[in-house]
Design a protein around this motif. Structure first.
Motif, short mmCIF file in Angstrom:
data_model
loop_
_atom_site.label_atom_id
_atom_site.label_comp_id
_atom_site.label_asym_id
_atom_site.label_seq_id
_atom_site.Cartn_x
_atom_site.Cartn_y
_atom_site.Cartn_z
N MET A 1 0.83 -1.21 0.00
CA MET A 1 0.00 0.00 0.00
C MET A 1 0.86 1.26 0.00
N LEU A 2 1.97 1.22 0.74
CA LEU A 2 2.87 2.38 0.76
C LEU A 2 3.49 2.61 -0.62
N LYS A 3 3.82 1.50 -1.31
CA LYS A 3 4.38 1.61 -2.65
C LYS A 3 3.37 2.23 -3.61
N GLU A 4 2.12 1.77 -3.52
CA GLU A 4 1.06 2.31 -4.38
C GLU A 4 0.80 3.77 -4.05
N LYS A 5 0.84 4.12 -2.76
CA LYS A 5 0.63 5.50 -2.33
C LYS A 5 1.71 6.41 -2.91
N THR A 6 2.96 5.96 -2.86
CA THR A 6 4.06 6.76 -3.41
C THR A 6 3.90 6.97 -4.91
N SER A 10 3.25 10.60 -6.73
CA SER A 10 4.16 11.07 -7.77
C SER A 10 3.41 11.48 -9.02
N SER A 11 2.40 10.70 -9.41
CA SER A 11 1.60 11.01 -10.60
C SER A 11 0.84 12.32 -10.41
N VAL A 12 0.19 12.47 -9.25
CA VAL A 12 -0.59 13.68 -8.98
C VAL A 12 0.31 14.89 -8.91
N SER A 13 1.47 14.74 -8.28
CA SER A 13 2.41 15.85 -8.14
C SER A 13 2.90 16.33 -9.50
N ARG A 57 5.32 13.49 -21.68
CA ARG A 57 5.82 12.52 -20.71
C ARG A 57 4.68 11.99 -19.84
N LEU A 58 3.77 12.88 -19.42
CA LEU A 58 2.62 12.47 -18.62
C LEU A 58 1.68 11.54 -19.42
N GLU A 59 1.53 11.85 -20.70
CA GLU A 59 0.67 11.02 -21.55
C GLU A 59 1.25 9.61 -21.69
N LEU A 60 2.58 9.53 -21.85
CA LEU A 60 3.23 8.22 -21.93
C LEU A 60 3.09 7.47 -20.61
N ALA A 61 3.23 8.20 -19.50
CA ALA A 61 3.07 7.58 -18.18
C ALA A 61 1.66 7.02 -18.02
N ARG A 62 0.69 7.72 -18.58
CA ARG A 62 -0.70 7.24 -18.52
C ARG A 62 -0.85 5.92 -19.29
N MET A 63 -0.13 5.81 -20.41
CA MET A 63 -0.18 4.58 -21.20
C MET A 63 0.57 3.44 -20.53
N LEU A 64 1.38 3.76 -19.52
CA LEU A 64 2.14 2.74 -18.79
C LEU A 64 1.56 2.54 -17.39
#
Length: 319
Positions: A1-6, A10-13, A57-64
């Motif tokens: 859960m801590l890993k998922e939270k991090t 990171s994505s929101v930030s 970069r954010l769009e690619l992250a969304r695809m991953l």
């Protein structure tokens, strides 16, 4: 859960930082228009370049963002039509992906390999360790075609060779896959070697067959029977997990159905070394004349286009 939270933080930030940059640029541009300040307008315009890169970069992250995209993975490369050239092509692909992974900072190790009679490999299995290894490399699944003047042809004729690439995620300890004892056969054999001192004198190579699917795993990387056995089961669990994913996800099932034989008409990418030099991805239309760079691991443009869903408008035109 801590890993998922991090990961989520990171994505929101990253998203909020980009939006703040966009708001700042807009305010600066409006202010420059009111004051007729060309310097401020130029500053606002210059900031858009970096913002565009960040949005990409954010769009690619969304695809991953798939469940297993962050995972380590296994890659199988199998020679297809083309005889000795296809086995040499399998070795070239292994080198290409090894270089690509090194550029990404990922670790690559050979789990198993069956060498060709004259050159290259009939098939080779790699384990790739690194963040998003599966997410990126899943874009490479399919048949790859090579066209060149064959170094194995005494008449120096142009030959076409094919090899297939399969990628599946390493299943971590949070996912439980039970394999009943009645569903597998496990035995230990002597591993192959180059001769002399390198010959494996003990039966430490693990050979694991899953009876319901007939999947055969051979692992000789480790020094002991138990270590090779553990790795063989790890690979089998990954294969079984991937099979289940393909059943659930229509897109992956469709992609697998399109794969056909490892021969003419089924390739996803062509690497032409003669009579001209070009690498072209038939799915996305991305192409380059810098063949040497691609074979040396420069795959980012091809991988990113596939992950972003770029479509080749001429996909149905014969290549």
């Amino acid at each position: 859960m801590l890993k998922e939270k991090t990961t989520l933080e990171s994505s929101v930030s990253a998203y909020e930082k980009t939006m703040r940059g966009l708001d700042d640029a807009q305010v600066l541009f409006e202010l420059s228009a009111e004051l007729n300040d060309e310097a401020s307008a130029k500053e606002a315009e210059d900031s858009l370049g970096s913002l565009e890169s960040e949005v990409a970069r954010l769009e690619l992250a969304r695809m991953l963002s798939g469940e297993q995209d962050r995972s380590n993975c296994f890659m199988d490369i199998n020679a297809g039509a083309g005889g000795t050239d296809s086995m040499d092509w399998a070795a070239m692909l292994m080198r290409m992906y090894t270089r690509y992974c090194e550029q990404k900072g990922w670790k690559v190790e050979i789990n198993d390999a069956v060498e060709g009679e004259e050159a290259g490999f009939k098939n080779v299995s790699l384990r790739i360790e690194g963040e998003f290894a599966y997410g990126y490399l899943k874009a490479e699944v399919g048949v790859h075609r090579l066209v060149r003047i064959s170094p194995f042809d005494a008449n120096a004729r142009r030959q076409t060779a094919f090899a297939s690439v399969d990628v599946y995620p390493e299943v971590d300890d949070t996912i439980k896959i039970d394999i009943p004892e009645k569903d597998y056969e496990l035995k230990f054999i002597r591993g192959g070697g180059a001769g002399g001192q390198k010959v494996n004198k003990t039966s430490s190579t693990a050979q694991l067959r899953h009876l319901p699917t007939n999947i055969l795993i051979t692992c000789q990387t480790e020094r002991s029977q138990s270590a090779n056995k553990d790795m063989a089961f790890k690979i089998l669990r990954a294969r079984l997990y991937e099979l289940e994913l393909k059943k659930r996800e229509a897109e992956q099932a469709a992609a697998e159905a399109q794969k056909k034989d490892i021969s003419f008409g089924s390739q996803i990418r062509s690497y032409v070394l003669a009579p001209y030099r070009m690498v072209k991805d038939l799915r996305t239309g991305v192409e380059t004349g810098n063949v040497d760079a691609v074979l040396d691991g420069s795959l980012e443009e091809f991988v990113t286009a596939q992950l972003m869903g770029v479509k080749n408008p001429n996909r149905n035109v014969p290549e």
